[in-house]
Enzyme design. Structure first.
Site, PDB file in Angstrom:
ATOM      1  N   PRO A 106      27.397 -17.609   6.144  1.00 35.15           N
ATOM      2  CG  PRO A 106      26.446 -18.537   8.045  1.00 35.15           C
ATOM      3  CD  PRO A 106      26.214 -18.323   6.585  1.00 35.15           C
ATOM      4  CD  GLU A 107      32.806 -16.789   2.585  1.00 33.82           C
ATOM      5  OE1 GLU A 107      33.886 -17.389   2.479  1.00 33.82           O
ATOM      6  OE2 GLU A 107      32.370 -16.020   1.722  1.00 33.82           O
TER       7      GLU A 107
END
Ligand code: ZN
Length: 271
Positions: free
Chosen positions: A2-3
């Site tokens: 997840p960015e």
């Protein structure tokens, strides 16, 4: 992984369901994440109202009047809204249930995520104290980056991914913005002009904003906060396109490893 856009999307996805709600129960199924979930967490937040939710870098911050709880999604984590009856799956490590019957559940197959109690001065905590500016804030400017880059021999990819320089420019987006800006990921950070930094900053803001708008990139092990699997797939120009042709010049894209992370770039277009 997840960015920043996924974390921002998660924040926006869960907030309306749980903000201003009182915690009724904290369930720790598997405390062994990146760091152990504090065993005293239930007594710290049960019967307390969740006053606000925010994000700093990729950390979600849940503020109670007793202090702040930090949640990080690690490599493969997701948070989603559940009800008390939601069936428990193998990698569901942690729940917070609220008086309105809703809850949040942390699912994290690789267990690099974190649930930490930061107490009353969250921004003094070692994880947060030395973070650089938020990429979408006014604090990130070309002259800021240019100033920080002076005499730096480190390559621009590593420079941008250093959270003390700027937060939240992860591997996918870093790879993309360097392509969009025509800058080689191998170029020394101190060897880039102010005008090229301007282009880079414009592209960082544009790319991250667009990704947040689209709800983040599609990730195979990410579950949307509304319980639907995945996010809208975003157009990526270079990341994940190893050995394919450059969309600008048709030459074959080059793949290298930098600090153990994959970089894909075009040797012709990025100098
Ligand atoms: Zn090219």
């Amino acid at each position: 992984m997840p960015e920043l856009p996924e974390v921002e999307t998660t924040l926006r996805g869960i907030s309306p369901h749980i903000k201003n709600q009182v915690v009724t129960e904290v369930i720790i199924r598997h405390p062994t994440l990146r760091w152990p979930i504090p065993t005293r967490l239930p007594e710290l937040i049960q019967q307390k109202k969740l006053l606000s939710l925010s994000r700093r870098a990729k950390y979600l911050l849940l503020k109670f009047d007793t202090g702040t709880l930090l949640i990080h999604l690690g490599m493969s984590g997701s948070l989603r809204i559940i009800s008390k009856e939601s069936p428990i799956q193998k990698h569901d490590h942690f729940d917070i249930h609220f008086a309105n019957g809703k809850g949040i559940r942390l699912t994290d197959p690789r267990r690099f995520g974190a649930v930490l109690w930061l107490g009353e001065s969250p921004h003094q905590h070692s994880l947060l104290a030395n973070l650089g500016p938020e990429p979408l804030s006014d604090a990130l400017t070309a002259s800021y980056l240019y100033g920080k880059s002076q005499n730096k021999k480190v390559c621009i990819k590593q420079f941008l991914m250093n959270q003390q320089i700027v937060t939240g420019v992860g591997n996918i987006y870093c790879t993309e913005v360097l392509f969009d800006s025509g800058i080689s990921p191998l170029r020394a950070a101190g060897n880039i002009s102010l005008s090229r930094y301007q282009r880079l900053v414009d592209n960082i803001k544009k790319t991250l904003s667009l990704a947040i708008e689209k709800g983040g990139t599609s990730l195979k092990d990410f579950v949307g906060s509304d319980g639907k699997p995945g996010y809208f797939k975003q157009e990526l120009n270079v990341y994940g396109r190893s050995d394919q042709n450059c969309i600008n010049c048709q030459s074959t894209l080059t793949t290298i490893k930098q600090s153990n992370r994959t970089t894909v770039y075009c040797k012709q277009c990025q100098t």
